[in-house]
Design an enzyme around this catalytic site. Structure first.
Site, PDB file in Angstrom:
ATOM      1  N   HIS A 201      19.007  24.818  16.810  1.00  0.00           N
ATOM      2  CA  HIS A 201      19.043  23.899  15.667  1.00  0.00           C
ATOM      3  C   HIS A 201      17.780  24.009  14.823  1.00  0.00           C
ATOM      4  O   HIS A 201      16.831  24.720  15.172  1.00  0.00           O
ATOM      5  CB  HIS A 201      19.250  22.454  16.142  1.00  0.00           C
ATOM      6  CG  HIS A 201      18.158  21.926  17.038  1.00  0.00           C
ATOM      7  ND1 HIS A 201      16.931  21.513  16.571  1.00  0.00           N
ATOM      8  CD2 HIS A 201      18.118  21.732  18.386  1.00  0.00           C
ATOM      9  CE1 HIS A 201      16.197  21.074  17.567  1.00  0.00           C
ATOM     10  NE2 HIS A 201      16.893  21.213  18.697  1.00  0.00           N
ATOM     11  N   CYS A 219      16.218  22.652  24.052  1.00  0.00           N
ATOM     12  CA  CYS A 219      16.921  23.334  22.968  1.00  0.00           C
ATOM     13  C   CYS A 219      16.012  24.344  22.270  1.00  0.00           C
ATOM     14  O   CYS A 219      14.801  24.398  22.504  1.00  0.00           O
ATOM     15  CB  CYS A 219      17.435  22.322  21.953  1.00  0.00           C
ATOM     16  SG  CYS A 219      18.741  21.254  22.600  1.00  0.00           S
TER      17      CYS A 219
END
Length: 338
Positions: A201, A219
């Protein structure tokens, strides 16, 4: 004198652009057995600080990770660079030992490699992006996976574990963070087929200087323009290889290089262990079809020790072999330099 002029030319070239650079696109080597990619002809590309700024500002301008640019400039004050001060930039990179398809995330170097599908009449390429990875207590998982979903302008629903962590630190989080400049997911997210909800992301404006560090909850976080480019390039189903290769070895034009990075937070290997890993990789490289095995090849031991001690991510030449037959790329011709 020629060397000085050469470096000065690169310096002017890298100071001429305005604003933020675009993602780095490399042509894959002409020889299919080579794995070292090069951005500039000069071994030591440089840039001038445009104003009084920080090393992080320079990293942001060239879409580099914070740890990467700090390691390349150990004698530069990270927090105070004077106008016109010289800053060193990366040049060569050794591709991770993974298939040249889809996306490879090499957690050890905080860097991603995306191999676009080969197009007829266009030489094979690879695009490289800096990214952040998981902290010691929120490690990014290893292995092969794929992109299973893509979302633009996502809302963030903080997991209960993260909400507890923030609450314990006196920084409570809402149940939902709407899209916007302060959303930690940025403007784009791509789900990986990994249990636990791992994502690739973007980032919010508050954490943009943390790209290229071990700071996330597992992440993979990217610069806004990089995640936008990647999001618009890769379809659902794209394979993703997540690896941890702090030491890489590869050929370019009959020269063998080694690239070494520091251990991740919470991990520690000795110099002897690093040397052992490097020797195995050197032997493996010497056993390729175009470089028959030598037991072991006569490489520069001092250069090896320097690379494994400096750990600055800069590829170092170890050994030069006799010229080998060239294997052309899949398109049958030499790459096109962008």
């Amino acid at each position: 004198m020629m060397k000085i002029r050469s470096l000065f030319a690169v310096l002017i070239l890298l100071s001429a652009g305005n604003g933020v650079a675009h993602a780095t696109t490399y042509a894959l080597p002409e020889n299919s057995n080579d794995s070292v990619i090069t951005q500039f002809h000069d071994d030591v590309p440089l840039t001038r600080a445009e104003q009084d700024e920080t090393l992080l500002d320079v990293a942001r301008r060239f879409l580099l990770g914070q740890a990467e640019i700090v390691r390349l400039n150990p004698d530069v004050d990270r927090w105070h660079i004077k106008k016109d001060e010289i800053v060193r930039l990366p040049n060569k990179r050794i591709l991770p030992d993974t298939p040249h398809e889809g996306i490879t995330l090499n957690i050890a170097e905080y860097r991603m490699y995306y191999y676009p599908p080969v197009q007829k009449g266009v030489a094979p390429q690879v695009m490289s992006y800096a990214h952040g990875v998981g902290r010691q207590d929120w490690k990014t998982p290893m292995g092969k996976t794929s992109i299973v979903q893509k979302v633009k302008d996502p809302a963030w629903h903080p997991p209960e574990s993260i909400r507890r962590e923030h609450a314990a630190n006196g920084d409570p989080l809402p149940a939902v963070v709407p899209p916007g400049p302060h959303n930690p997911l940025g403007a784009y997210k791509m789900h990986l087929a990994v249990p636990g909800g791992y994502l690739i992301h973007g980032t919010d404006i508050d954490k943009i200087y943390g790209i290229g560090m071990q700071i996330t909850h597992g992440c993979v976080r990217m610069y806004p323009e990089d995640i936008e480019a990647l999001y618009n390039s890769v379809p659902v189903g794209t394979p993703v290889y997540i690896v941890k290769q702090p030491i890489k070895v590869g050929w370019l034009d009959n020269t063998l290089y080694i690239e070494a990075h520091p251990d991740l937070e919470g991990e520690e290997t000795t110099l002897a262990q690093k040397v052992d890993t490097a020797l195995k990789l050197i032997q493996k490289a010497a056993m390729t079809a175009s470089a028959p095995a030598q037991n072991p090849p006569e490489f520069d031991r001092a250069a090896l020790n320097k690379a494994l001690t400096a750990l600055d991510g800069n590829p170092v030449a170890l050994y030069q072999r006799l010229p080998q037959p060239v294997s052309l790329s899949a398109t049958g011709h030499a790459p096109i330099i962008r």
